[in-house]
Design an enzyme around this catalytic site. Structure first.
Site: not given
Ligand SMILES: *[C@@H]1O[C@H](CO)[C@@H](O)[C@H](O)[C@H]1NC(C)=O
Ligand SMILES: *[C@@H]1O[C@H](CO)[C@@H](O)[C@H](O)[C@H]1NC(C)=O
Ligand SMILES: *[C@@H]1O[C@H](CO)[C@@H](O)[C@H](O)[C@H]1NC(C)=O
Ligand SMILES: *[C@@H]1O[C@H](CO)[C@@H](O)[C@H](O)[C@H]1NC(C)=O
Ligand SMILES: *[C@@H]1O[C@H](CO)[C@@H](O)[C@H](O)[C@H]1NC(C)=O
Ligand SMILES: *[C@@H]1O[C@H](CO)[C@@H](O)[C@H](O)[C@H]1NC(C)=O
Ligand SMILES: *[C@@H]1O[C@H](CO)[C@@H](O)[C@H](O)[C@H]1NC(C)=O
Length: 487
Positions: A163, A427, A452
């Site tokens: 991320s 995601d 994710h």
């Protein structure tokens, strides 16, 4: 990660700021053998101001020493939470370090966890918050890596991150190629900024995730139910006579009194669906909140056999659906719609500031593709919010210019090498990530069935095959960069 700290704003015409990273405690993996230390570094790397602060980092030397101190350094570029969250949820690094005899390091991002440049005052005024930025954090990591290389035999360094942490890993390789040999950037939305992505893509992917669940276990047309609920909530927002019933139906801790309160409720509901899509892992996880495996499917079951023409029945089912996120253990006594939706993450402030300054990510939706309806990104309202809250205006072209990702949109990252960009097919952050590459030195792929950065978690028998294959690709890339196992 990624909290929907202020998603509600989004609904009063400004925008949702959703923290890209998510934290949850793993059921499978517990980090062991790590030692904590401080690294003293400059508060401001861009002046001669001598002030310093202590940033925390963890190291694990076991595998490195087992390999006769000849292995590489695996360095996790910490993102927006206490660094233990990432140690707990990035077991793949440990798994890989064991076979490559790597030294493992987790660095804590400034302004998060215990790495606060001005202690408890760090968020109290713009003169303290202004040193919170990706370029300052990357410089912290560059100094720490330099120190570690000196201490450990000039070992080659591979950076990892998920991320926002993945964005930092990619940028670390771009900015400091002499210090960093390669980067594994998982679910890293480096192209999510002004002009590089369609803001409506985010909610469109969430909606697609819910439409896949449609066919499961008889919960037909899950997205149609959610869309009906949102339509109705927007519709009755101006009708005071519904507020009491809404409070009762959603068991809110506080009574709904104003139109703004209904905005908060809508944001609270949307956050639940958003986070369930982001963390739609195949096995149970203990995120901010404990959730079952495949929470998207499970939450859709709430709509089975519900009469879609009966709006209050749909709202009651929606209450049950969001309970999979907020109340899976059944211990919640009421929904605290004004509280943080990120649990006790403690990082909402830091992300909110970043998203108001250097990391302003446009996110919105349109009715055709979003079950939440029309929620256009509104830069002006966003700017106003950021001025009011932090006294800053978003630098919307920062990432594109500072890291050069937008130099040639036809051939992104043309002049860059040794980065793997992995993405999950479920995601929503894919909308602004690197999902394909025509640069032979950059690998990019999308793993079907993955949420994710699932690939960074410790391998699990329930992982979709594409995730296992993605990990093999990542390992092969690292071995290639290190010059080992080549025939
Ligand atoms: C790191 O420094 C902080 C103060 O900045 C201190 O409270 C903490 O005990 C130190 N931790 C270690 C492991 O030395
Ligand atoms: C990390 O996991 C340990 C247990 O393995 C737990 O005690 C700790 O609270 C977790 N920390 C975070 C920040 O998730
Ligand atoms: C955002 O990007 C677009 C497309 O590159 C550009 O035309 C626009 O001027 C940018 N917006 C601002 C406010 O700079
Ligand atoms: C649930 O959802 C996932 C991801 O969309 C899907 O691959 C899976 O088959 C579903 N499983 C069940 C048991 O519903
Ligand atoms: C569904 O709800 C509508 C509106 O309340 C009602 O007219 C209809 O009879 C209901 N259908 C069934 C099958 O209960
Ligand atoms: C209040 O909500 C209930 C379901 O929670 C519904 O049956 C009822 O019709 C609603 N009343 C009004 C006046 O909207
Ligand atoms: C939480 O779950 C319990 C058990 O199912 C239920 O009694 C309670 O009403 C729920 N509370 C909320 C706020 O969802």
């Amino acid at each position: 990660m990624f909290w929907v700290t202020t998603l509600s704003l989004f609904l009063i015409g400004t925008l949702g700021r959703i923290i890209p990273h998510i934290e949850y405690s793993p059921l499978q993996y517990t980090p062991q053998g790590y030692t904590v230390a401080n690294f003293t570094t400059y508060v401001d790397h861009y002046t001669t101001m001598p002030n310093t602060f202590n940033m925390r980092y963890f190291t694990k030397t076991l595998y490195y020493l087992n390999g006769g101190s000849k292995g590489p350094i695996f360095f996790y570029t910490g993102n927006e939470a206490p660094v233990e969250s990432f140690m707990n949820n990035t077991g793949f690094i440990d798994y890989l370090a064991q076979s490559l005899n790597a030294l493992v390091v987790y660095a804590e991002h400034r302004y998060f966890g215990q790495s606060l440049p001005f202690g408890g005052k760090s968020f109290q005024s713009p003169s303290y918050t202004k040193y919170l930025s990706p370029h300052q954090a990357l410089a912290d990591y560059a100094y720490l890596i330099t120190y570690l290389k000196t201490k450990y035999n000039n070992a080659p360094v591979i950076v990892f991150g998920g991320s926002y942490g993945g964005m930092l890993s990619a940028w670390m390789r771009i900015k400091y190629p002499d210090l960093v040999l390669g980067a594994i950037a998982a679910s890293a939305p480096i192209m999510a900024f002004n002009g590089t992505a369609d803001p409506n893509g985010f909610n469109a992917i969430i909606t697609r995730d819910y439409s896949i669940a449609d066919t499961e276990k008889g919960a037909s047309e899950c997205t149609a139910y959610v869309a009906t609920a949102f339509d109705y909530l927007y519709q009755v927002q101006g009708d005071l006579t519904t507020y009491y019933n809404l409070s009762m139906t959603f068991q809110t801790c506080d009574a709904l009194i104003t139109k703004g309160d209904v905005d908060e409720l809508i944001g609270y509901i949307q956050s639940a669906f958003t986070y369930m899509a982001m963390t739609d892992y195949p096995y149970a996880t203990n995120f901010l909140n404990p959730m079952p495996g495949h929470p998207v499917n499970v939450s859709c079951q709430a709509y089975a056999d519900v009469n879609i023409s009966d709006t209050w029945e749909v709202l009651q089912a929606t209450f049950k659906a969001i309970g999979i996120y907020y109340n899976y253990t059944g211990t919640s006594t009421c929904n605290d719609i004004f509280g943080t939706q990120t649990g006790n993450l403690g990082s909402a402030n830091g992300w909110d500031y970043l998203s108001c300054s250097t990391l302003n990510i446009p996110i919105g939706g349109i009715k055709q593709t979003s079950m939440f309806g029309n929620q256009p990104w509104n830069q002006q309202a966003e700017n106003q919010y950021c001025q009011q809250t932090w006294g800053v205006t978003p630098q919307i072209n920062y990432a594109n210019i500072f890291y050069g990702t937008n130099v040639n949109p036809m051939i992104p990252l043309r002049d860059v090498s040794n980065i793997v960009f992995s993405n999950g097919g479920l995601d929503p952050w894919q909308f602004g990530s690197v999902t394909k590459s025509n640069n032979p030195n950059i690998i990019a792929f999308v793993m079907e069935g993955a949420a994710h950065h699932l690939d960074l978690r410790y391998p699990n028998p329930l992982d979709p095959p594409e995730v296992s294959a993605g990990r093999v690709t990542e390992q092969s890339a690292i071995e290639y960069w290190l010059g080992i196992n080549q025939n």
